[in-house]
Enzyme design. Structure first.
Site, PDB file in Angstrom:
ATOM      1  N   ASP A  74      41.038  30.259  30.024  1.00  0.00           N
ATOM      2  CA  ASP A  74      42.193  30.861  30.683  1.00  0.00           C
ATOM      3  C   ASP A  74      43.441  30.097  30.267  1.00  0.00           C
ATOM      4  OD1 ASP A  74      43.428  32.722  32.566  1.00  0.00           O
ATOM      5  OD2 ASP A  74      43.810  30.954  33.796  1.00  0.00           O
ATOM      6  N   GLU A 116      47.870  29.694  31.200  1.00  0.00           N
ATOM      7  CA  GLU A 116      49.058  30.026  31.985  1.00  0.00           C
ATOM      8  C   GLU A 116      50.255  29.956  31.047  1.00  0.00           C
ATOM      9  OE1 GLU A 116      48.831  31.185  34.936  1.00  0.00           O
ATOM     10  OE2 GLU A 116      46.732  30.628  35.284  1.00  0.00           O
ATOM     11  N   GLU A 122      59.828  33.749  38.129  1.00  0.00           N
ATOM     12  CA  GLU A 122      58.663  34.611  38.361  1.00  0.00           C
ATOM     13  C   GLU A 122      57.375  33.932  37.917  1.00  0.00           C
ATOM     14  OE1 GLU A 122      61.357  35.413  36.713  1.00  0.00           O
ATOM     15  OE2 GLU A 122      62.351  36.886  38.033  1.00  0.00           O
ATOM     16  N   HIS A 166      47.639  30.196  40.544  1.00  0.00           N
ATOM     17  CA  HIS A 166      46.832  30.371  39.343  1.00  0.00           C
ATOM     18  C   HIS A 166      46.806  29.036  38.600  1.00  0.00           C
ATOM     19  CE1 HIS A 166      46.672  34.955  38.919  1.00  0.00           C
ATOM     20  NE2 HIS A 166      47.211  34.697  40.103  1.00  0.00           N
ATOM     21  N   ASP A 197      40.710  28.644  37.361  1.00  0.00           N
ATOM     22  CA  ASP A 197      40.393  30.043  37.099  1.00  0.00           C
ATOM     23  C   ASP A 197      39.241  30.175  36.111  1.00  0.00           C
ATOM     24  OD1 ASP A 197      42.427  30.592  38.804  1.00  0.00           O
ATOM     25  OD2 ASP A 197      43.702  31.638  37.372  1.00  0.00           O
TER      26      ASP A 197
END
Length: 229
Positions: free
Chosen positions: A7, A9, A52, A150, A155
């Site tokens: 994963d 980010e 965001e 997250h 994750d």
């Protein structure tokens, strides 16, 4: 069989517009079992962090700017994943970012054929249902209570559990048949002879009363099909 659950980010949704990877997390599976080996790295994106994105993963530029840039860690990352398949939830997104970073650094691209997309697997298995990572954790009763933000490594650890459930459980095929167990242990199979008494076949001819009852039943049927021409 070695697989890497992966994963990332990022600072946003599109590397073409300047978004960058800020975290990579990986979990190693061997023969569908977690080995305990992981790879985890926060990365300085060398740019600002949109609000965001910060709300999603909680990684601010004031923290990340003190960390290595992706060129410093890419070799270690590639060494860790090796040539294993990459298990990713929404693989197109992470592969897009990984290949963008690899391309900027002059590395060979990762082919999409290496990606196992758990989002696609979940959509096929549960059409019309929610298939986010949180939704799948709820479905399979996997504890994700520590997931307030997250995080790439967390994750990946959750996705590893989800992936095994999605594809048949934690230990498919782990139980050997009796023959395989004997072969693997080196045991010699002994023949066993079972003796049973032989019984004469029982007669099954109908009794006269049963024949008469059957004939009477046939007479009661109006226009039976076996009498039609």
């Amino acid at each position: 069989m070695r697989e890497i659950v992966l994963d990332t980010e990022t600072t946003g949704f599109d590397p073409k517009s300047g978004d960058r990877i800020v975290e990579i997390g990986c979990v190693e599976l061997i023969n569908r079992m977690a080995t305990g080996k992981t790879y985890h790295q926060y990365i300085n994106p060398e740019r600002d962090m949109p609000e965001e994105a910060f709300k999603v993963h909680g990684l601010g530029i004031d923290y990340l700017e003190k960390l290595p840039v992706i060129n410093d860690i890419m070799g270690d990352f590639l060494d860790f994943i090796g040539d294993a398949d990459l298990v990713i939830h929404n693989a197109a997104f992470d592969m897009k970012f990984l290949n963008a970073e690899l391309g900027w650094l002059g590395y060979e691209q990762l082919p999409m054929s290496r990606a196992v997309d758990t989002l696609a697997i979940a959509r096929a298995k549960f059409p019309g249902a929610q298939v986010s990572l949180d939704a799948l954790c709820r479905r399979y009763e996997i504890d994700n209570s520590s997931r307030s933000f997250h995080g790439a490594l967390l994750d990946s650890e959750l996705l590893a559990e989800v992936y095994l459930e999605l594809t048949g459980g934690r230990q498919p095929g782990l139980e050997l048949s009796a023959e395989e167990a004997e072969a693997s242990s080196g045991a010699v199979k002994e023949e066993v002879t079972i003796s049973r008494p032989v019984r004469e076949a029982r007669p099954h001819a109908p009794l006269d009363a049963e024949l008469a009852a059957h004939a009477a039943f046939l007479e009661s049927i109006t226009e039976p099909i076996w009498n039609r021409e």
